[in-house]
Design a protein around this motif. Structure first.
Motif, short mmCIF file in Angstrom:
data_model
loop_
_atom_site.label_atom_id
_atom_site.label_comp_id
_atom_site.label_asym_id
_atom_site.label_seq_id
_atom_site.Cartn_x
_atom_site.Cartn_y
_atom_site.Cartn_z
N HIS A 5 -0.09 10.24 -9.46
CA HIS A 5 -0.69 10.57 -8.17
C HIS A 5 -1.95 11.41 -8.35
O HIS A 5 -2.92 11.26 -7.60
CB HIS A 5 0.33 11.29 -7.28
N ASP A 6 -1.94 12.27 -9.36
CA ASP A 6 -3.15 13.04 -9.69
C ASP A 6 -4.27 12.11 -10.14
O ASP A 6 -5.43 12.28 -9.76
CB ASP A 6 -2.86 14.07 -10.77
N GLN A 7 -3.92 11.11 -10.95
CA GLN A 7 -4.91 10.14 -11.41
C GLN A 7 -5.48 9.36 -10.24
O GLN A 7 -6.68 9.09 -10.20
CB GLN A 7 -4.28 9.16 -12.40
N TRP A 33 -13.13 1.19 -6.56
CA TRP A 33 -11.97 1.05 -5.66
C TRP A 33 -10.92 0.11 -6.25
O TRP A 33 -9.72 0.26 -5.98
CB TRP A 33 -12.42 0.59 -4.27
N ASP A 34 -11.34 -0.84 -7.07
CA ASP A 34 -10.37 -1.69 -7.77
C ASP A 34 -9.50 -0.85 -8.70
O ASP A 34 -8.29 -1.08 -8.80
CB ASP A 34 -11.07 -2.79 -8.59
N ALA A 35 -10.11 0.12 -9.37
CA ALA A 35 -9.35 1.00 -10.26
C ALA A 35 -8.32 1.80 -9.46
O ALA A 35 -7.18 1.99 -9.91
CB ALA A 35 -10.29 1.93 -11.01
N VAL A 36 -8.71 2.25 -8.27
CA VAL A 36 -7.77 2.99 -7.41
C VAL A 36 -6.61 2.08 -7.02
O VAL A 36 -5.44 2.48 -7.10
CB VAL A 36 -8.48 3.52 -6.14
N GLU A 38 -5.42 -0.53 -8.55
CA GLU A 38 -4.54 -0.81 -9.70
C GLU A 38 -3.60 0.34 -9.98
O GLU A 38 -2.42 0.14 -10.27
CB GLU A 38 -5.38 -1.15 -10.93
N LEU A 39 -4.09 1.56 -9.88
CA LEU A 39 -3.22 2.73 -10.08
C LEU A 39 -2.16 2.81 -8.98
O LEU A 39 -1.01 3.14 -9.24
CB LEU A 39 -4.04 4.01 -10.11
N HIS A 45 5.03 0.02 -8.44
CA HIS A 45 5.93 -0.69 -9.36
C HIS A 45 6.93 0.27 -10.00
O HIS A 45 8.11 -0.05 -10.13
CB HIS A 45 5.13 -1.42 -10.43
N LYS A 46 6.45 1.44 -10.39
CA LYS A 46 7.34 2.42 -11.01
C LYS A 46 8.41 2.89 -10.05
O LYS A 46 9.52 3.19 -10.46
CB LYS A 46 6.54 3.61 -11.54
N ARG A 47 8.09 2.96 -8.77
CA ARG A 47 9.09 3.37 -7.78
C ARG A 47 10.16 2.30 -7.60
O ARG A 47 11.29 2.60 -7.28
CB ARG A 47 8.42 3.65 -6.44
#
Length: 73
Positions: A5-7, A33-36, A38-39, A45-47
């Protein structure tokens, strides 16, 4: 989980700056914004990944065990 979330927040700030500097329709703005996105997808996915139960872990290690057999009807 807080780390991702920090990233995301850091990438959002970078994206805002890129759009202010290069313009909203620039390639730099879109890439930032694509990088945002993807994160955010990775965090989602992790959730969704649920941890394996003790039986699932046992069956991964011992697929031949009677408890792990799967029968088709």
């Amino acid at each position: 989980m807080s780390d991702i979330h920090d990233q995301i927040e850091q990438e959002r700030e970078l994206a805002r700056r890129a759009c202010e500097t290069s313009g909203d329709s620039s390639a730099e703005c879109a890439a930032a914004w694509d990088a945002v996105e993807e994160l955010q997808a990775e965090a989602s996915h992790k959730r969704q990944v649920k941890p394996k139960s003790s039986l699932e872990m046992y069956c991964d290690e011992n697929p031949e065990a009677a408890e792990c057999r799967v029968y088709d009807e």
